[in-house]
Write a protein that holds these residues in place. Structure first.
Motif, PDB file in Angstrom:
ATOM      1  N   ASN A   1      -5.290  13.986  -4.439  1.00 12.16           N
ATOM      2  CA  ASN A   1      -4.730  13.233  -5.075  1.00 12.16           C
ATOM      3  C   ASN A   1      -4.238  14.189  -6.591  1.00 12.16           C
ATOM      4  OD1 ASN A   1      -3.974  11.156  -7.670  1.00 12.16           O
ATOM      5  ND2 ASN A   1      -3.809  10.218  -5.908  1.00 12.16           N
TER       6      ASN A   1
ATOM      7  N   ASP B   1      -0.353   4.871  -7.498  1.00  7.97           N
ATOM      8  CA  ASP B   1      -1.016   5.843  -6.698  1.00  7.97           C
ATOM      9  C   ASP B   1      -1.410   7.345  -7.280  1.00  7.97           C
ATOM     10  OD1 ASP B   1       1.338   7.128  -6.497  1.00  7.97           O
ATOM     11  OD2 ASP B   1       1.785   7.109  -4.464  1.00  7.97           O
TER      12      ASP B   1
ATOM     13  N   CYS C   1       2.199  -0.853  -4.418  1.00  9.59           N
ATOM     14  CA  CYS C   1       1.715  -0.051  -3.381  1.00  9.59           C
ATOM     15  C   CYS C   1       0.718   0.797  -4.125  1.00  9.59           C
ATOM     16  CB  CYS C   1       2.962   0.887  -2.865  1.00  9.59           C
ATOM     17  SG  CYS C   1       4.323  -0.342  -2.149  1.00  9.59           S
ATOM     18  N   PRO C   2      -0.607   0.476  -3.979  1.00  7.32           N
ATOM     19  CA  PRO C   2      -1.774   1.242  -4.392  1.00  7.32           C
ATOM     20  C   PRO C   2      -1.877   2.415  -3.522  1.00  7.32           C
ATOM     21  CG  PRO C   2      -2.264  -0.908  -4.046  1.00  7.32           C
ATOM     22  CD  PRO C   2      -1.170  -1.008  -3.537  1.00  7.32           C
ATOM     23  N   GLY C   3      -2.571   3.664  -4.048  1.00  5.68           N
ATOM     24  CA  GLY C   3      -2.988   4.549  -3.476  1.00  5.68           C
ATOM     25  C   GLY C   3      -4.414   4.101  -2.859  1.00  5.68           C
TER      26      GLY C   3
ATOM     27  N   THR D   1       2.731   9.748  -3.832  1.00  3.37           N
ATOM     28  CA  THR D   1       4.037   9.686  -2.880  1.00  3.37           C
ATOM     29  C   THR D   1       5.194  10.313  -3.583  1.00  3.37           C
ATOM     30  OG1 THR D   1       4.297   7.213  -3.879  1.00  3.37           O
ATOM     31  CG2 THR D   1       3.484   7.264  -1.804  1.00  3.37           C
TER      32      THR D   1
ATOM     33  N   SER E   1       0.674  -1.109  -0.079  1.00  2.00           N
ATOM     34  CA  SER E   1       0.064   0.115   0.072  1.00  2.00           C
ATOM     35  C   SER E   1       0.837   1.373   0.125  1.00  2.00           C
ATOM     36  CB  SER E   1      -0.767  -0.126   1.216  1.00  2.00           C
ATOM     37  OG  SER E   1      -1.527   1.151   1.380  1.00  2.00           O
ATOM     38  N   ARG E   2       0.266   2.269  -0.412  1.00  2.00           N
ATOM     39  CA  ARG E   2       0.819   3.734  -0.128  1.00  2.00           C
ATOM     40  C   ARG E   2       1.319   3.890   1.342  1.00  2.00           C
ATOM     41  NH1 ARG E   2      -0.690   9.502   0.952  1.00  2.00           N
ATOM     42  NH2 ARG E   2      -2.486   8.884   1.823  1.00  2.00           N
TER      43      ARG E   2
ATOM     44  N   PRO F   1       4.868   2.066  -6.436  1.00  2.00           N
ATOM     45  CA  PRO F   1       3.759   3.033  -6.208  1.00  2.00           C
ATOM     46  C   PRO F   1       2.776   3.123  -7.399  1.00  2.00           C
ATOM     47  CG  PRO F   1       5.736   4.384  -5.838  1.00  2.00           C
ATOM     48  CD  PRO F   1       6.249   2.991  -6.319  1.00  2.00           C
TER      49      PRO F   1
END
Ligand SMILES: NC(=O)c1ccc[n+]([C@@H]2O[C@H](COP(=O)([O-])OP(=O)(O)OC[C@H]3O[C@@H](n4cnc5c(N)ncnc54)[C@H](O)[C@@H]3O)[C@@H](O)[C@H]2O)c1
Length: 252
Positions: free
Chosen positions: A212, A246, A187-189, A250, A145-146, A244
Motif C-alpha cells: 500500500n 484505500d 470503497c475501502p482498501g 487504486t 470495496s476496492r 476510494p
C-alpha cells in the motif's frame, strides 16, 4: 420516541463489528441516535451498550439478516418505531469470499457472497428508500470495496458483488437525487478487521500492508470518518460517487 430532541437517526448494518461498529460509534459521537443492526446479537448489543455508556447518544440493537427481505423491512420499521425517523443509512454488512481462486469457487460460496454482499444491499436500499421517499430526504452510503472498482485476484465472486454494489449505488443516486435522497458508496482498501484476518493469512496481510502507498492497512475509524462525511450536509453536492478510501491503492 427514544432520541434526544433534534438529533438525527442513523441505521448501520453490520454494526456488531469492524467498520460498522466504528461507524455506529462515530455517528453517536456527533449526537445521532443509532440503530445497530446485525445478525450477531452479542456483538450488536455490545456496540449499542458501548454507545449508551460512552457517547451522549441513544442506541438500540436490531437483529437482522440482510439477505432476507422481510427481515430487512422489519429492521427499518423497528428503527422508525424506536427513534421516530430514519435520516441516514450505512449498508455495510458483508462476508468474505471463501474461495482461494475463481476456478475452485463453489455454488455455495457464490450464493452466500451474492445474497449478503449484493442482494443484502438491494433489500436495504428498497426498504430505506420506501421510508425516505415519504420523508422527502435522506442519505444512504453503501459499503463496496476496492474490489468494486478494480479486479483483485482470488476475489472474483466478492469483486462481482462489490461491482454490483457500485452499480446499484450509481443508478439509485441518479434516480433519487431530485427527491432529496443522496446515495453514495465507500470503497475501502484493506482494513484491520475480523473479516480481513478471516480472509487472508498473516503473510498475505504483511505483503498487502507493505504494497500500500501508505505502507499499512486502514483502521475502521478511517472508513467511518468518510461515511459520516458522505452522510453530512458538508457533502450536500456529492451524489453517486464510489469513493476510494484505500491509502492510494487504486490511484496506481
Ligand atoms: N475489512 C476490509 O478490508 C474491507 C475492505 C473493503 C470492504 N469491506 C467491506 O466492509 C464491510 C464490513 O466488513 P468488516 O471488515 O468490518 O467485517 P466484519 O466481519 O468485522 O463485520 C461484518 C459484520 O457484518 C455482519 N453480517 C454478516 N452477514 C450478515 C447478514 N446476513 N445480516 C446481517 N449482518 C451480517 C457480521 O455479523 C459482522 O458484524 C463488508 O461489506 C466488507 O465487504 C471490508
Amino acid at each position: 420516541m427514544d432520541r434526544r430532541p433534534g438529533s438525527k437517526v442513523a441505521l448501520v448494518t453490520g454494526g456488531a463489528s469492524g467498520i460498522g461498529r466504528a461507524t455506529a460509534i462515530a455517528f453517536a459521537r456527533i449526537g445521532m441516535a443509532v440503530a445497530v443492526a446485525d445478525a450477531d446479537t452479542a456483538g450488536g448489543e455490545e456496540t449499542a451498550g458501548y454507545i449508551e455508556a460512552h457517547c451522549d447518544a441513544r442506541a438500540a440493537f436490531i437483529k437482522v439478516d440482510v439477505s432476507d427481505g422481510e427481515s430487512v423491512k422489519a429492521m427499518v420499521q423497528s428503527t422508525v418505531e424506536r427513534f421516530g425517523a430514519l435520516d441516514m443509512a450505512f449498508n455495510n454488512a458483508g462476508v468474505p469470499d471463501r474461495a482461494a481462486s475463481l476456478h475452485v469457487s463453489t455454488q455455495e460460496n457464490w450464493d452466500r457472497v451474492m445474497s449478503v454482499n449484493l442482494e443484502g444491499v438491494w433489500h436495504c436500499m428498497k426498504a430505506q428508500l420506501d421510508h425516505m421517499l415519504v420523508a422527502g430526504k435522506g442519505a444512504i452510503v453503501n459499503n463496496a470495496s476496492r474490489s468494486g472498482l478494480v479486479g483483485v485476484p482470488s476475489d472474483g465472486v466478492y469483486g462481482a458483488a462489490k461491482h454490483g454494489v457500485v452499480g446499484l449505488t450509481k443508478a439509485a443516486a441518479i434516480e433519487f437525487a431530485a427527491k432529496g435522497i443522496r446515495v453514495n458508496a465507500v470503497c475501502p482498501g484493506l482494513v484491520e478487521t475480523a473479516l480481513t484476518h478471516a480472509r487472508f493469512g498473516d503473510e498475505l496481510l504483511t505483503r498487502a500492508r507493505l504494497a500500500n502507498p501508505l505502507g499499512r492497512m486502514a483502521q475502521p475509524e478511517e472508513i467511518a470518518a468518510a461515511v459520516v462525511w458522505l452522510c453530512s450536509d458538508a457533502a450536500s453536492f456529492v451524489v453517486g460517487v464510489a469513493l476510494p478510501v484505500d491509502g492510494g491503492a487504486t490511484a496506481r
